[in-house]
Scaffold this motif. Structure first.
Motif, PDB file in Angstrom:
ATOM      1  N   ALA A  16     -55.910   8.105 -21.741  1.00  0.00           N
ATOM      2  CA  ALA A  16     -55.581   8.996 -21.016  1.00  0.00           C
ATOM      3  C   ALA A  16     -55.541  10.171 -22.633  1.00  0.00           C
ATOM      4  N   GLY A  17     -55.563  11.463 -21.892  1.00  0.00           N
ATOM      5  CA  GLY A  17     -55.724  12.761 -23.097  1.00  0.00           C
ATOM      6  C   GLY A  17     -57.252  13.245 -23.344  1.00  0.00           C
TER       7      GLY A  17
ATOM      8  N   SER B 166     -49.228   2.448 -13.976  1.00  0.00           N
ATOM      9  CA  SER B 166     -48.118   1.987 -12.953  1.00  0.00           C
ATOM     10  C   SER B 166     -46.770   2.835 -12.924  1.00  0.00           C
ATOM     11  N   VAL B 167     -46.998   2.586 -11.192  1.00  0.00           N
ATOM     12  CA  VAL B 167     -45.924   3.228 -10.950  1.00  0.00           C
ATOM     13  C   VAL B 167     -44.777   1.932  -9.685  1.00  0.00           C
ATOM     14  N   VAL B 168     -43.741   2.543  -9.591  1.00  0.00           N
ATOM     15  CA  VAL B 168     -43.010   1.100  -8.458  1.00  0.00           C
ATOM     16  C   VAL B 168     -43.646   0.161  -7.352  1.00  0.00           C
ATOM     17  N   GLY B 169     -43.542  -0.687  -6.933  1.00  0.00           N
ATOM     18  CA  GLY B 169     -44.406  -1.046  -5.782  1.00  0.00           C
ATOM     19  C   GLY B 169     -44.901  -2.448  -6.314  1.00  0.00           C
TER      20      GLY B 169
ATOM     21  N   THR C  34     -48.704   2.676 -19.432  1.00  0.00           N
ATOM     22  CA  THR C  34     -49.499   1.476 -17.945  1.00  0.00           C
ATOM     23  C   THR C  34     -49.367   0.119 -18.509  1.00  0.00           C
ATOM     24  N   SER C  35     -49.092  -0.137 -17.737  1.00  0.00           N
ATOM     25  CA  SER C  35     -49.289  -2.254 -17.948  1.00  0.00           C
ATOM     26  C   SER C  35     -50.467  -2.512 -18.285  1.00  0.00           C
ATOM     27  N   ARG C  36     -50.743  -3.171 -19.403  1.00  0.00           N
ATOM     28  CA  ARG C  36     -51.453  -4.048 -20.024  1.00  0.00           C
ATOM     29  C   ARG C  36     -51.800  -4.910 -19.343  1.00  0.00           C
TER      30      ARG C  36
ATOM     31  N   ILE D 213     -65.299   3.620 -16.713  1.00  0.00           N
ATOM     32  CA  ILE D 213     -64.834   3.620 -18.033  1.00  0.00           C
ATOM     33  C   ILE D 213     -63.368   3.812 -17.451  1.00  0.00           C
ATOM     34  N   VAL D 214     -62.487   2.927 -18.291  1.00  0.00           N
ATOM     35  CA  VAL D 214     -60.957   2.498 -17.880  1.00  0.00           C
ATOM     36  C   VAL D 214     -59.772   3.986 -19.267  1.00  0.00           C
ATOM     37  N   ARG D 215     -58.926   5.063 -18.074  1.00  0.00           N
ATOM     38  CA  ARG D 215     -58.128   5.322 -18.766  1.00  0.00           C
ATOM     39  C   ARG D 215     -56.583   5.372 -18.968  1.00  0.00           C
ATOM     40  N   PRO D 216     -56.029   4.529 -19.595  1.00  0.00           N
ATOM     41  CA  PRO D 216     -55.042   4.268 -19.145  1.00  0.00           C
ATOM     42  C   PRO D 216     -53.811   4.958 -20.469  1.00  0.00           C
ATOM     43  N   GLY D 217     -52.556   4.948 -19.773  1.00  0.00           N
ATOM     44  CA  GLY D 217     -51.111   6.130 -20.705  1.00  0.00           C
ATOM     45  C   GLY D 217     -51.014   5.287 -21.508  1.00  0.00           C
ATOM     46  N   ARG D 218     -49.422   5.008 -22.083  1.00  0.00           N
ATOM     47  CA  ARG D 218     -49.175   4.541 -23.180  1.00  0.00           C
ATOM     48  C   ARG D 218     -48.889   2.873 -22.623  1.00  0.00           C
TER      49      ARG D 218
END
Length: 292
Positions: free
Chosen positions: A163-164, A271-274, A244-246, A202-207
């Protein structure tokens, strides 16, 4: 202090414009696809950065689903300690920063997943020329060049970015994260891959959250966990900021290998609740095709 204020050079303006236009790739995700899988059990996948957090999870997921994995890392001993041994696992020692250490590494390989990374700020992980420029640009570029020369053609190259990468010039937090150029380096690697002719995702995860904790960041210090955040939010725009979960990153990489409509696409993920898709292929297809 001077190093913190020095802003790394960005790629040529034309190259950045191509990146913005490439966001339109997301449109292809809305088409139904009954095409055969890009890879299937028994095919060989190279995982670069296999001893890192995402790399470890991805390697184990691929092994569990019947793929043969070449686990690439700087230390075969460390790789064996972390990943164990299996009939369909090959521990390969090499350094993506040093192309001469990777002769023949893609022989028999159908797809590449590049999960290599280093810290955004100076740490011991920078030793051995493992700073952001070399690890996050030179290294992936070397792998892409090898993939371009692969006999029979590489079916897919999955690159874990961040991300970023398109917002480091818009102030905190990404301007701070990019103080030593890690986002510029990843952006340049993305550019090179997209212009290579090799089918890519290309995959852009957050922290990153959840074990294995291999980074030097706040989530590692606090042992950050995703908890009930098993669902994934994804977007073809580089606009998501959540953690984001690894495991989610690793599964998204694997799922990107399975579906032909994911060729030449890029997406952000958090990653979000669900409950989430877990490892259900069709649930991932639904979420991929719903991306906007």
């Amino acid at each position: 202090a001077a190093a913190l204020s020095a802003r790394p050079q960005r790629g040529p303006p034309g190259m950045r414009q191509q990146q913005r236009e490439a966001r339109g790739h997301g449109a292809c995700l809305c088409r139904a696809s009954e095409e055969p899988a890009v890879v299937q059990g028994g095919d060989t996948i190279l995982v670069a950065g296999a001893t890192g957090g995402v790399g470890q999870i991805l390697t184990k997921k691929l092994l569990q689903r019947g793929f043969h994995v070449k686990a690439l890392s700087r230390s075969k001993q460390k790789s064996r300690e972390l990943l164990g041994d299996a009939a369909n696992l090959e521990h390969v020692e090499g350094d993506i920063i040093r192309k001469e250490t990777m002769a023949g590494i893609l022989d028999g390989v159908s797809a590449v997943c590049c999960c290599a990374g280093t810290t955004a700020f100076p740490t011991l992980r920078w030793l051995g020329d493992n700073d952001p420029e070399k690890n996050s640009f030179f290294g992936p570029r070397n792998l892409v060049e090898l993939a371009m020369q692969s006999e029979g053609g590489m079916r897919r190259f999955v690159f874990v970015s961040s991300a970023g990468v398109k917002r480091y010039d818009q102030g905190p937090p990404y301007s701070i994260l990019n103080a030593f150029g890690v986002l510029v380096a990843k952006e340049k690697a993305e550019d090179f891959l997209k212009q290579s002719g090799v089918p890519y995702t290309i995959v852009r995860p957050g922290r990153l959250t959840d074990a294995p904790y291999t980074s030097y960041d706040l989530n590692t210090l606090l042992k950050g966990e995703s908890g009930t955040r098993k669902e994934v939010l994804m977007s073809v725009e580089e606009k998501l900021d959540g953690e984001t979960s690894r495991a989610a990153v690793a599964e998204s990489c694997l799922q990107s290998l399975l579906h032909s409509f994911m060729a030449n696409t890029e997406f952000s993920i958090e990653s979000v609740v669900g409950e989430g898709p877990d490892t259900d292929n069709q649930e991932w297809v639904k979420r991929f095709k719903a991306m906007a």
